[in-house]
Design a protein around this motif. Sequence first.
Motif, mmCIF file in Angstrom:
data_model
loop_
_atom_site.group_PDB
_atom_site.id
_atom_site.type_symbol
_atom_site.label_atom_id
_atom_site.label_comp_id
_atom_site.label_asym_id
_atom_site.label_seq_id
_atom_site.Cartn_x
_atom_site.Cartn_y
_atom_site.Cartn_z
ATOM 1 N N VAL A 11 0.830 -1.212 0.000
ATOM 2 C CA VAL A 11 0.000 0.000 0.000
ATOM 3 C C VAL A 11 0.861 1.257 0.000
ATOM 4 O O VAL A 11 0.594 2.214 -0.741
ATOM 5 N N THR A 12 1.915 1.288 0.821
ATOM 6 C CA THR A 12 2.783 2.466 0.840
ATOM 7 C C THR A 12 3.532 2.616 -0.487
ATOM 8 O O THR A 12 3.774 3.740 -0.937
ATOM 9 N N SER A 13 3.879 1.508 -1.127
ATOM 10 C CA SER A 13 4.505 1.579 -2.450
ATOM 11 C C SER A 13 3.527 2.142 -3.472
ATOM 12 O O SER A 13 3.907 2.933 -4.343
ATOM 13 N N LEU A 14 2.269 1.749 -3.358
ATOM 14 C CA LEU A 14 1.240 2.277 -4.255
ATOM 15 C C LEU A 14 1.129 3.794 -4.107
ATOM 16 O O LEU A 14 1.063 4.534 -5.104
ATOM 17 N N LEU A 15 1.125 4.270 -2.866
ATOM 18 C CA LEU A 15 1.024 5.713 -2.627
ATOM 19 C C LEU A 15 2.245 6.442 -3.180
ATOM 20 O O LEU A 15 2.125 7.534 -3.745
ATOM 21 N N LEU A 16 3.419 5.839 -3.035
ATOM 22 C CA LEU A 16 4.631 6.452 -3.561
ATOM 23 C C LEU A 16 4.573 6.549 -5.083
ATOM 24 O O LEU A 16 5.077 7.500 -5.687
ATOM 25 N N GLY A 17 3.920 5.570 -5.707
ATOM 26 C CA GLY A 17 3.795 5.565 -7.160
ATOM 27 C C GLY A 17 2.962 6.709 -7.709
ATOM 28 O O GLY A 17 3.024 7.015 -8.910
ATOM 29 N N LEU A 18 2.198 7.380 -6.848
ATOM 30 C CA LEU A 18 1.408 8.535 -7.292
ATOM 31 C C LEU A 18 2.297 9.667 -7.799
ATOM 32 O O LEU A 18 1.824 10.566 -8.489
ATOM 33 N N LEU A 19 3.590 9.628 -7.443
ATOM 34 C CA LEU A 19 4.527 10.632 -7.956
ATOM 35 C C LEU A 19 4.585 10.619 -9.484
ATOM 36 O O LEU A 19 5.001 11.603 -10.097
ATOM 37 N N ALA A 20 4.175 9.522 -10.093
ATOM 38 C CA ALA A 20 4.215 9.429 -11.556
ATOM 39 C C ALA A 20 3.387 10.523 -12.210
ATOM 40 O O ALA A 20 3.719 10.998 -13.305
#
Length: 532
Positions: free
Chosen positions: A389-398
């Motif tokens: 989940v935290t990796s998913l949130l970090l991916g929002l930087l895209a």
Amino acid sequence: MADDVMTKHSDGTDESVTSSNQDAELLASLGYKQEFKRNFTPLEVFGIGFSIIGLVPSMASVLVYSIPYGGASAVVWGWTACGVFLVIIGLAMAELGSAAPTSGGLYYWTFMFSSPKWRLFLSWIVGYANTVGNISSVASVDWGCAVQIMAAASIGSGLKFVATTGQTFGLYCGLLIVHAIICSLNPAVIARLQTPYILLNILLCLAIVIAVPAATPAEFRNSAAYAFGNFTNLTGWTNGYAFILSFLSPLWAVGAFDSTLHISEEARNANIAIPFATVLACTSSVILGWGVNVALVFCMGKDLEGIMESPIGQPMAAIFFNSLGQKGTLALWALIVVVQFTMGTSMLTTCSRQIFAFSRDGGLPLSKWLYNVNRRTVAPINCVWFSAVTSLLLGLLAFAGASAIAAIFALSVVGQFVAYSIPIAARFLGGKELKRGPFSLGAFSLPVAIVSVTFMAFIVVVFMFPADTNPHAVDMNYTVVVLGGTLLLATIYFYFPKYGGKYWFKGPVNTIGHRLREEDNQSVQDEKASQE
């Protein structure tokens, strides 16, 4: 354990049982009870480190960060320069991993070796830097996989399909969910997969080194003078600085040295298997990667701008397309996607173990919920899903642009280098004696540590700067924002009056009912005295 290879000793005991008992006793001497099963053989421990490096898929993900910063010279000689330093860092990590093989790894060593005055704060900072670095590694691996799948779709459509950021992000989320489901299964499944992962990676390297040069048309073949001597700088930076920026490719591709450390409590003969896996995974990847890079620069032609601007969106795939055509590229690229997918499984496994270990010692918010081993699967499922989940949130930087998603790749390097440097330095600066394990560098320990820490400090500074010479908001390097923000918040959290970690975080917490570390009682007294 049912899946162990049973070898009888003269006294009637099983070798696997004896080994497991010795591993449990070593872990107990570090203050922890055995909570996982010892599923990973030494070969499988190497496999998880080697598959996380995932050489060719990793190179495919980050070739975009080397070709513009020096062309052939950056690809070949940038890899060579970094390879030497990467092996040196691996040696320093391996020695510590042999001495104290625990899933906490880096922050545990920091606490063990640092002075009483600083050990709590430094182990806290290392724990958070390591956590951010591992989460960003999961994010960058799965983002790379999503981009590679979209590149395959573009190749299959005859270069007519161009994925949007939203489509790539949706696929990225799906990959994270699938990886989280797999990593929630019995860890024995992950362990048994490592041998085929090793074979897949080696076969993929051989396929590129042999097939691509053999199939490349004459117009795309380069001479040795070009392959080893050309320097083409497509950026606004000076040649020297551009060459240094190209280091992101090898440093990300051959990274995550701590991956094997975090499964120490699931490895058999851990104090031997961990250093063996760390050094061998690094060294073999550096050598094989050099061979793949040489094959690529001999076959990529001279139109570097054309490679970078290809609608495929992946420089390596564009090189393959010129050499192998549509069908050949799709066949080879499909194998790359499969190997990249396996990287995600292994990376999420080790990330969840590091978060489990840090939560076991109360270092993270939600630690009581995260510190849990599922009784049925014997896997830290809560940590697996927290990582996803935290990796998913970090991916929002895209959605902030290409520079922002590039920061995720840089963050995985910078975050880990911060976490690696502190315990390596603390070993010699903290005034504590290292009880060496079976793997020891002897008189070379100090020179190796000095070179490792100096190089990592240099890289951390360099990767904090923007990749563009005149950056606007969209071109900003978000590495400093995410890592700096995390460490700033972690520092505030530690020193926050009355409720901060300073008042309750005790570092590695004993889980077996009594402390076996000889210096512990004296250390507690020293810490109280230093706080007063």
